[in-house]
Design a protein around this motif. Structure first.
Motif, PDB file in Angstrom:
ATOM      1  N   HIS A  25       0.831  -1.163   0.490  1.00  0.00           N
ATOM      2  CA  HIS A  25       0.092  -0.268   0.159  1.00  0.00           C
ATOM      3  C   HIS A  25       1.116   0.918  -0.462  1.00  0.00           C
ATOM      4  O   HIS A  25       0.116   2.187  -0.217  1.00  0.00           O
ATOM      5  CB  HIS A  25      -1.177  -0.127   0.901  1.00  0.00           C
ATOM      6  CG  HIS A  25      -0.114   0.560   2.536  1.00  0.00           C
ATOM      7  ND1 HIS A  25       0.639  -0.238   3.375  1.00  0.00           N
ATOM      8  CD2 HIS A  25       0.012   1.717   3.035  1.00  0.00           C
ATOM      9  CE1 HIS A  25       0.366   0.325   4.358  1.00  0.00           C
ATOM     10  NE2 HIS A  25       0.578   1.588   4.154  1.00  0.00           N
ATOM     11  N   THR A  26       2.340   1.095   0.436  1.00  0.00           N
ATOM     12  CA  THR A  26       2.927   2.070   0.117  1.00  0.00           C
ATOM     13  C   THR A  26       3.855   2.480  -0.915  1.00  0.00           C
ATOM     14  O   THR A  26       3.282   3.656  -1.267  1.00  0.00           O
ATOM     15  CB  THR A  26       3.472   2.537   1.685  1.00  0.00           C
ATOM     16  OG1 THR A  26       3.010   1.942   3.046  1.00  0.00           O
ATOM     17  CG2 THR A  26       5.088   3.880   1.785  1.00  0.00           C
ATOM     18  N   THR A  27       3.951   1.490  -0.784  1.00  0.00           N
ATOM     19  CA  THR A  27       5.176   1.537  -2.198  1.00  0.00           C
ATOM     20  C   THR A  27       4.271   1.309  -3.578  1.00  0.00           C
ATOM     21  O   THR A  27       5.079   1.613  -5.096  1.00  0.00           O
ATOM     22  CB  THR A  27       6.140   0.049  -2.603  1.00  0.00           C
ATOM     23  OG1 THR A  27       5.555  -0.754  -2.032  1.00  0.00           O
ATOM     24  CG2 THR A  27       7.200   1.116  -1.710  1.00  0.00           C
ATOM     25  N   GLY A  28       3.071   0.366  -3.788  1.00  0.00           N
ATOM     26  CA  GLY A  28       3.132  -0.148  -5.438  1.00  0.00           C
ATOM     27  C   GLY A  28       3.461  -1.189  -6.210  1.00  0.00           C
ATOM     28  O   GLY A  28       4.776  -1.582  -4.554  1.00  0.00           O
ATOM     29  N   ARG A  29       3.869  -1.837  -6.915  1.00  0.00           N
ATOM     30  CA  ARG A  29       4.018  -2.324  -7.678  1.00  0.00           C
ATOM     31  C   ARG A  29       3.884  -2.906  -8.640  1.00  0.00           C
ATOM     32  O   ARG A  29       2.497  -2.084  -9.155  1.00  0.00           O
ATOM     33  CB  ARG A  29       3.857  -3.744  -6.674  1.00  0.00           C
ATOM     34  CG  ARG A  29       2.717  -4.466  -7.191  1.00  0.00           C
ATOM     35  CD  ARG A  29       3.312  -5.734  -6.194  1.00  0.00           C
ATOM     36  NE  ARG A  29       0.914  -6.513  -6.497  1.00  0.00           N
ATOM     37  CZ  ARG A  29       0.928  -7.916  -6.034  1.00  0.00           C
ATOM     38  NH1 ARG A  29       1.940  -8.433  -5.752  1.00  0.00           N
ATOM     39  NH2 ARG A  29       0.013  -8.200  -5.204  1.00  0.00           N
ATOM     40  N   ALA A  30       4.908  -3.250  -9.673  1.00  0.00           N
ATOM     41  CA  ALA A  30       4.537  -3.406 -11.223  1.00  0.00           C
ATOM     42  C   ALA A  30       2.953  -4.616 -10.853  1.00  0.00           C
ATOM     43  O   ALA A  30       2.923  -5.283 -10.185  1.00  0.00           O
ATOM     44  CB  ALA A  30       5.421  -4.137 -11.517  1.00  0.00           C
ATOM     45  N   ASN A  31       2.062  -4.653 -12.184  1.00  0.00           N
ATOM     46  CA  ASN A  31       1.171  -5.888 -12.058  1.00  0.00           C
ATOM     47  C   ASN A  31      -0.116  -5.144 -10.313  1.00  0.00           C
ATOM     48  O   ASN A  31      -0.161  -6.623 -10.146  1.00  0.00           O
ATOM     49  CB  ASN A  31       1.539  -6.793 -12.723  1.00  0.00           C
ATOM     50  CG  ASN A  31       2.845  -7.217 -14.096  1.00  0.00           C
ATOM     51  OD1 ASN A  31       2.200  -6.573 -14.851  1.00  0.00           O
ATOM     52  ND2 ASN A  31       3.714  -7.897 -13.510  1.00  0.00           N
ATOM     53  N   MET A  32      -0.383  -4.159 -10.096  1.00  0.00           N
ATOM     54  CA  MET A  32      -0.946  -4.267  -8.915  1.00  0.00           C
ATOM     55  C   MET A  32      -2.541  -4.808  -9.483  1.00  0.00           C
ATOM     56  O   MET A  32      -2.974  -4.470 -10.616  1.00  0.00           O
ATOM     57  CB  MET A  32      -1.509  -2.412  -8.860  1.00  0.00           C
ATOM     58  CG  MET A  32      -0.005  -2.141  -8.319  1.00  0.00           C
ATOM     59  SD  MET A  32       0.205  -0.886  -7.740  1.00  0.00           S
ATOM     60  CE  MET A  32      -0.608  -0.475  -6.516  1.00  0.00           C
ATOM     61  N   THR A  33      -3.115  -5.352  -8.778  1.00  0.00           N
ATOM     62  CA  THR A  33      -4.735  -5.901  -8.443  1.00  0.00           C
ATOM     63  C   THR A  33      -5.498  -4.902  -8.229  1.00  0.00           C
ATOM     64  O   THR A  33      -4.898  -3.886  -8.002  1.00  0.00           O
ATOM     65  CB  THR A  33      -4.825  -6.880  -7.997  1.00  0.00           C
ATOM     66  OG1 THR A  33      -4.299  -6.120  -6.023  1.00  0.00           O
ATOM     67  CG2 THR A  33      -3.344  -8.052  -7.864  1.00  0.00           C
ATOM     68  N   LYS A  34      -5.881  -5.432  -9.101  1.00  0.00           N
ATOM     69  CA  LYS A  34      -7.759  -3.606  -8.422  1.00  0.00           C
ATOM     70  C   LYS A  34      -7.872  -3.584  -6.924  1.00  0.00           C
ATOM     71  O   LYS A  34      -7.788  -2.163  -6.487  1.00  0.00           O
ATOM     72  CB  LYS A  34      -8.746  -4.385  -8.674  1.00  0.00           C
ATOM     73  CG  LYS A  34     -10.022  -3.388  -9.337  1.00  0.00           C
ATOM     74  CD  LYS A  34     -11.603  -3.652  -9.355  1.00  0.00           C
ATOM     75  CE  LYS A  34     -11.216  -3.548 -10.892  1.00  0.00           C
ATOM     76  NZ  LYS A  34     -12.158  -4.364 -11.471  1.00  0.00           N
TER      77      LYS A  34
END
Length: 194
Positions: free
Chosen positions: A110-119
């Motif tokens: 929740h702080t960084t995000g990431r590649a291929n984030m889900t909805k």
């Protein structure tokens, strides 16, 4: 999961301001989930637990990172503000029996995000960034975009965060760059986006 009992636990565990933030994030996440067709129950649980470890002693979080094989040791090389999400993703299973990987991942990233984030990842990332108590440059633009385009709003939030960290000469966790790059491609569709 009994939401009212969970709120009682959180109120005891978090500072007053952090608890109020958590409630605002939860309200925002529910609205986003309803808007974008995601499980409201998953959004509610992830939002309520996203800052579960935010007020924990740094040494306790450090020990969890060092001892849990699901957490990357590289976290310790970056600012401790990034630790609470990954640590919470482990501790909520121990404390509440949360095994839903989608919920745990949304909390972890929740702080960084990431590649291929889900909805669900996007909803918790965005709810934390845009909850009504937040007031910083760029947040109103992201809030407005979040009304109609979840991915573009996440891209704007990731862009703003990376830019802010770089302007402060702070290190940027790799997942934040991966999130930015992936969201950029989703929004603009490729390498040559002008």
């Amino acid at each position: 999961m009994d939401i009212e009992n969970l709120k009682v636990d959180l109120k005891e565990r978090l500072t007053g301001g952090r608890y109020e933030h958590t409630l605002r994030v939860t309200d925002t996440a529910i609205k986003l989930a309803e808007n974008f067709g995601e499980s409201v129950e998953n959004a509610k649980i992830a939002a309520l637990l996203h800052d579960y470890c935010k007020c924990d002693p740094l040494e306790d979080m450090k020990q969890t990172i060092e001892s849990d094989s699901n957490l990357p040791d590289s976290l310790l090389s970056f600012h401790h503000e990034l630790w609470h999400g990954p640590v919470a993703s482990v501790r909520i299973e121990e404390k509440y029996g949360v095994t839903n990987q989608a919920v745990k991942d949304a909390i972890f990233f929740h702080t960084t995000g990431r590649a291929n984030m889900t909805k669900l990842d996007k909803i918790i990332f965005l709810a934390d960034y845009t909850e009504p108590g937040r007031n910083f440059p760029g947040v109103d633009e992201v809030r407005a975009t979040a009304e109609t385009d979840l991915t573009k709003a996440c891209y704007q939030a990731a862009r703003n965060t990376v830019r802010f960290l770089m302007e402060k000469n702070n290190t940027v966790y790799p997942d934040s760059f991966h999130a930015y790059n992936d969201l950029n491609q989703q929004v603009f569709g490729g390498i040559e986006n002008g």
